[in-house]
Design an enzyme around this catalytic site. Sequence first.
Site, PDB file in Angstrom:
ATOM      1  N   THR A   1       0.841  -1.204   0.000  1.00 30.02           N
ATOM      2  CA  THR A   1       0.000   0.000   0.000  1.00 30.02           C
ATOM      3  C   THR A   1       0.870   1.246   0.000  1.00 30.02           C
ATOM      4  O   THR A   1       0.674   2.170  -0.791  1.00 30.02           O
ATOM      5  CB  THR A   1      -0.949  -0.006   1.220  1.00 30.02           C
ATOM      6  OG1 THR A   1      -1.803  -1.136   1.109  1.00 30.02           O
ATOM      7  CG2 THR A   1      -1.780   1.266   1.275  1.00 30.02           C
TER       8      THR A   1
ATOM      9  N   ALA B   1       6.378  -8.346   1.355  1.00 30.28           N
ATOM     10  CA  ALA B   1       6.832  -9.622   1.914  1.00 30.28           C
ATOM     11  C   ALA B   1       5.694 -10.551   2.311  1.00 30.28           C
ATOM     12  O   ALA B   1       5.868 -11.759   2.362  1.00 30.28           O
ATOM     13  CB  ALA B   1       7.704  -9.345   3.154  1.00 30.28           C
ATOM     14  N   HIS B   2       4.528  -9.990   2.594  1.00 29.52           N
ATOM     15  CA  HIS B   2       3.469 -10.816   3.198  1.00 29.52           C
ATOM     16  C   HIS B   2       2.912 -11.886   2.253  1.00 29.52           C
ATOM     17  O   HIS B   2       2.259 -12.812   2.706  1.00 29.52           O
ATOM     18  CB  HIS B   2       2.330  -9.925   3.707  1.00 29.52           C
ATOM     19  CG  HIS B   2       1.529  -9.275   2.625  1.00 29.52           C
ATOM     20  ND1 HIS B   2       1.953  -8.161   1.949  1.00 29.52           N
ATOM     21  CD2 HIS B   2       0.327  -9.602   2.093  1.00 29.52           C
ATOM     22  CE1 HIS B   2       1.041  -7.838   1.049  1.00 29.52           C
ATOM     23  NE2 HIS B   2       0.047  -8.687   1.120  1.00 29.52           N
TER      24      HIS B   2
ATOM     25  N   CYS C   1     -21.153  -9.455  -0.163  1.00 28.71           N
ATOM     26  CA  CYS C   1     -21.427  -9.788   1.237  1.00 28.71           C
ATOM     27  C   CYS C   1     -20.147  -9.981   2.040  1.00 28.71           C
ATOM     28  O   CYS C   1     -20.119  -9.829   3.237  1.00 28.71           O
ATOM     29  CB  CYS C   1     -22.241 -11.073   1.330  1.00 28.71           C
ATOM     30  SG  CYS C   1     -23.942 -10.835   0.864  1.00 28.71           S
TER      31      CYS C   1
END
Lengths: 211, 384
Positions: free
Chosen positions: B72, B201-202, B323
Site C-alpha cells: 500500500t 513480503a506478506h 457480502c
Amino acid sequence: MKFPYSEKVLEHFRNPRNVGKIEDPDGKGLEGSPACGDMVAVYIKVEPETKVIEDVKFESYGCASNIATGSVITELAKGKTLEEAKKITWKQASEELGGLPPIKAHCSVLAVEGLRAAIRDYEEKHGLVAEREETTPEVVRRRLKHVMNPLTGLDIIRTELILKTTVEDGVIRVVVDLPSDHQFASAIKEDITEKLGSLWDVERVEVVFTA
Amino acid sequence: MTYLDNSACTRLDERVFEAMKPYFFDTYAVATSEFGYSMGIEAKEGLEQAREGIASRLGADPGEIVFTSGSTESSNMALKGVVAALKEKKGKHIIVSKIEDFPVLNTAKALEKQGFDVTFLEVDPEGFVNLDELEKAITDETILISVQQGNQEIGTVQDLKAVSEICEAKDVLLHTDATHSFTRLPLDVKELPVDLVTTAAHTIHGPRGIGALYIREGTPIHKFMDGGFQESNRRAGVENIPGAVGFAKAAELVTPEETRKLQAMRDRVIEQALAEIPRVTLNGSREKRLPQNANLTFHYVEGESITLHMDMRGFALSTGSACFSRSLEASHVIMGIGGDHERAHGSVRFTFGRYNSMEDADAVIDAMSEVVARLRVISPLVEK
C-alpha cells in the site's frame, strides 16, 4: 473461532428448514435480485376459509444471514393467519435467531419482505387489496424505512441519513447525507434505487450525495 | 485448517523468523551512519544486506530499493511521489488499469479528486489491458502509467514487456504493482524498462508490514511522508530492519521448483472444478495467470455462503461477493472484466502457498463440489 453469527444463525444456515418450491402456490413473493447480491423466494399455501398459512417454503440465493432468516421466517409464519403473518418483523426474526450483525440487516430483511410479498400476492389474486396509491414523498419515506444503514443496522430514515426527498413527474430525488466516496455510498445507492424503482408511477430514481 | 488465501497473507517461514530474531533482541539499534556506534553500524549492515537481497531479485542496484511498510505504501509513494515531482513540469494526467488492486486504484481516485486527470483503462474479458487503448490514452500531459504484473483476484498476468515498450517510446514513466508476482514470475528491471515496482513480503511467507519500492535511478519522485532522512532521504521513519531482513530472506527462499508446485495445485483446482462441478466459469486467463492463483465462479450460489460452509469444513478461501467485502461492493475486478453481479457474487479465489500440497487441491474441490450442490438446492436461480 468466533463468527459474527450466533449459534442459532449458524444452525439454520447449516440446516435450513422448509426449503424449496411449492408446486402451484397460493401466493409467491420474490425479493431482491442477483444484482443486489441476495434474493429470496417465498411460497405459501393458504387455507381459503381460515386464511391460515398451511405450508410455506423458501429459496435463497444469498449469504448466511439471508438463508438463516429465510429459514426462521418460514417457521414463524407456518400456522399463522395472513394477518398475523403480515406483522412478523425483521426484529422478531432477528431475535428468534439470537441477533444478526447490523451490516447484514439488508440481506436478512429481504426474507421478511419475501413473506410479505407472498401474502400480498395472495391478497391481490383474491381481490383483497385496495387501490394503488400515488407516490408521494411520504410513500418514499415509508419505503426507505426498509433501506438499512449498514453502519448501524437501523434504517436510513431513522438514522437521519436522508436529507430530502422530492417526487416530480415520475422522478424521485433522494438526498443522502454522505460523501459520494463513503465506504457504503454505492451499496446504499443501489439499495435505494431498487426499493423505489419498482413503484408503479415512478420512471427514474436519482440518488444524490452531499459531497 | 487448510489455508488457501495466500494472496491475502501467508504463514511466516520459520527460517525467516530466525533471520529476523537477532534484529529484535541483539542488534536492535536503528541504522546509524558509519560515524555512529557499533550496534547501529551493525544494524545498518543488516539493512543494506537486505537491500542487496531484494535488489538482486529484481536485477536492480541496491540504491534503487526503498523499504516501505508494504505494498500500500509502495504504490502510494510511487504514484503520489511521481505526480508531485512532475505536475508542474509535464502535466497532470495518469493512466491506471481499472482492475488494479486498491493501493493503486484508490490512490488514483484520490489524485483525481485533487484535480489530476486519470484514465482508468478498460480490460478485456480475461483481464488484459488493451495495448491500443493504452497507446491512444497517452497524451503530452501523461506523466505516469500504472499497470500491475499479476492481478490479485483473477491472476491475469499482463504483457508488461509490451506495456513498457509503449511507455518507453512515448517517454512516460511506468509503475507496476508486483505484489503478487514478485519472485514468482520473472521481472528484471535491466531487461524491462519499468521505472517503479511495488513489492511486499506478506505474500511470500515473509512478515507483514514490510515492502519495497524499486525506483529506477533518475526517476523524478518527491518524498511523500515528511519526517527524518532515512532511506537516503526518500522514506521517513525508523527503518524496519527486522522486517527488511525477513523480507530479503523470504525472497531468497522462493525457488522456481516451489513455484512449479504451486502451479500444479492451481491447475489441479481449475481442471477438477471445470470437470466435476457443473456451471463453473474460470475467471482470468487460463494460460497467462499467476502460478498460485485459481479463481472460479460457481453460478447460482453466493460466495459468502460458500466460504462459510467451506470454513466449517476446514478451508480458508475468499470471494468477490459483496457480502464478504468491507464495503458491501462486488469485486471491481470481476465487474471490470465485464462480469455481472452474479458472476462476482459466486466467485471464489483459491491461492496456494508453501504449506499447501496436492492433497489440499484435491480435498478443496471435493468439499466445494458438495457445498455448491447443497447451496444450489436452495437457490431460486436454479431451475429444478
